[in-house]
Design a protein around this motif. Sequence first.
Motif, PDB file in Angstrom:
ATOM      1  N   LYS A  30       4.312   3.461  11.564  1.00 56.92           N
ATOM      2  CA  LYS A  30       4.501   4.748  11.268  1.00 56.92           C
ATOM      3  C   LYS A  30       6.111   5.086  10.916  1.00 56.92           C
ATOM      4  O   LYS A  30       6.153   5.629  10.116  1.00 56.92           O
ATOM      5  CB  LYS A  30       4.167   5.599  12.571  1.00 56.92           C
ATOM      6  N   GLU A  35      -3.457   2.057   7.126  1.00 55.65           N
ATOM      7  CA  GLU A  35      -2.868   3.242   8.025  1.00 55.65           C
ATOM      8  C   GLU A  35      -2.849   2.425   9.329  1.00 55.65           C
ATOM      9  O   GLU A  35      -3.341   1.386   9.539  1.00 55.65           O
ATOM     10  CB  GLU A  35      -3.970   4.330   7.857  1.00 55.65           C
ATOM     11  N   SER A  70      -8.075   2.345   3.010  1.00 53.19           N
ATOM     12  CA  SER A  70      -6.818   3.101   3.356  1.00 53.19           C
ATOM     13  C   SER A  70      -6.061   2.175   4.114  1.00 53.19           C
ATOM     14  O   SER A  70      -6.407   1.787   5.214  1.00 53.19           O
ATOM     15  CB  SER A  70      -7.011   4.364   3.549  1.00 53.19           C
ATOM     16  N   PRO A  80      -2.049   7.656   5.168  1.00 55.85           N
ATOM     17  CA  PRO A  80      -2.687   6.550   4.565  1.00 55.85           C
ATOM     18  C   PRO A  80      -2.172   6.266   3.110  1.00 55.85           C
ATOM     19  O   PRO A  80      -1.812   6.972   2.605  1.00 55.85           O
ATOM     20  CB  PRO A  80      -4.219   6.947   4.559  1.00 55.85           C
TER      21      PRO A  80
END
Length: 308
Positions: free
Chosen positions: A112, A217, A215, A119
């Motif tokens: 992060k 993520e 995606s 995403p």
Amino acid sequence: MNTTLFLIQCLNGLQLGVLLFLVAAGLTLVFGVMDFINLAHGVQYMLGAYLAVTFTALTGNLFLALPLALMAALALGLVLEVVVFRHLYDRDHLEQVLATFGIILFLNQGVKIVWGAAPLSVPVPEALQGSIAIAQGVLYPVYRLAIIGSGLAVALALHLVINHTRVGMLIRAGSTNAPMVSALGVDIRRLFMIVFGFGAMLAGFAGIMIAPILSVEPGMGDQILILAFVVIVIGGIGSIRGAFIAAILVGLVDTLGRSFSVDILRSFGMGPANARAVGPAISSMLIYVLMAAVLFFRPSGLFPAKGR
């Protein structure tokens, strides 16, 4: 039941199966050879996907990004092994579980910070875009067929390495009796490092291949880790053949179950509303029912490593 849909879902199940094999192969070797429970193996899959995003952006092509991302996934796996995991080999399983769970939290937050929480996606290479006819009136995406083909090729290569090379012989011996292998003069720590790095690269490869479809993520490796543990329990700890067969079984059962559970329940006389309510719940349990059934008849799994 629609025959065309059934064929397409079988291919989707096969695709899921080969991806599960890529993740589970490294996990079963690490567990089988090193007796090490690595809950953080799923983050290698996630890191592979993020590395695919980064190197595809730099090179403009997934084909060029693939070798760079694989080498980076291998390097990151070896760094984790040297810095963290090798200090846990002699600890009990509870401490291994707690430590590797902490690594999951750390790396999920780390991606992060580096890539952001939103995403991300990777474009499908131009050469693999579009669909081809696999049967009369049945089209299937070329890229998904490429995933299946590459996964099967890796499975064959891994089979040859494990069964027909010296390193493979040591891995098989280590999965049976690591202390004896060490007593015979083999540098077991070096073997552990090779197995761990190779397993991290396989998981990273699965993440790279799936990046253009799903995606990318934080936390994307958590769910596939659960499925990978189901695979190695069904297949037998330390067994590459068992991991491959179990991964294909789990992929097909999960995909077909989610697609056709409602239709199957309706064919047994259940009303449409009840079938729609009960079907998804049953389909989500099928792989665990399969695992329970296998363990009931074969507690060591379908094809456990010899000596287990």
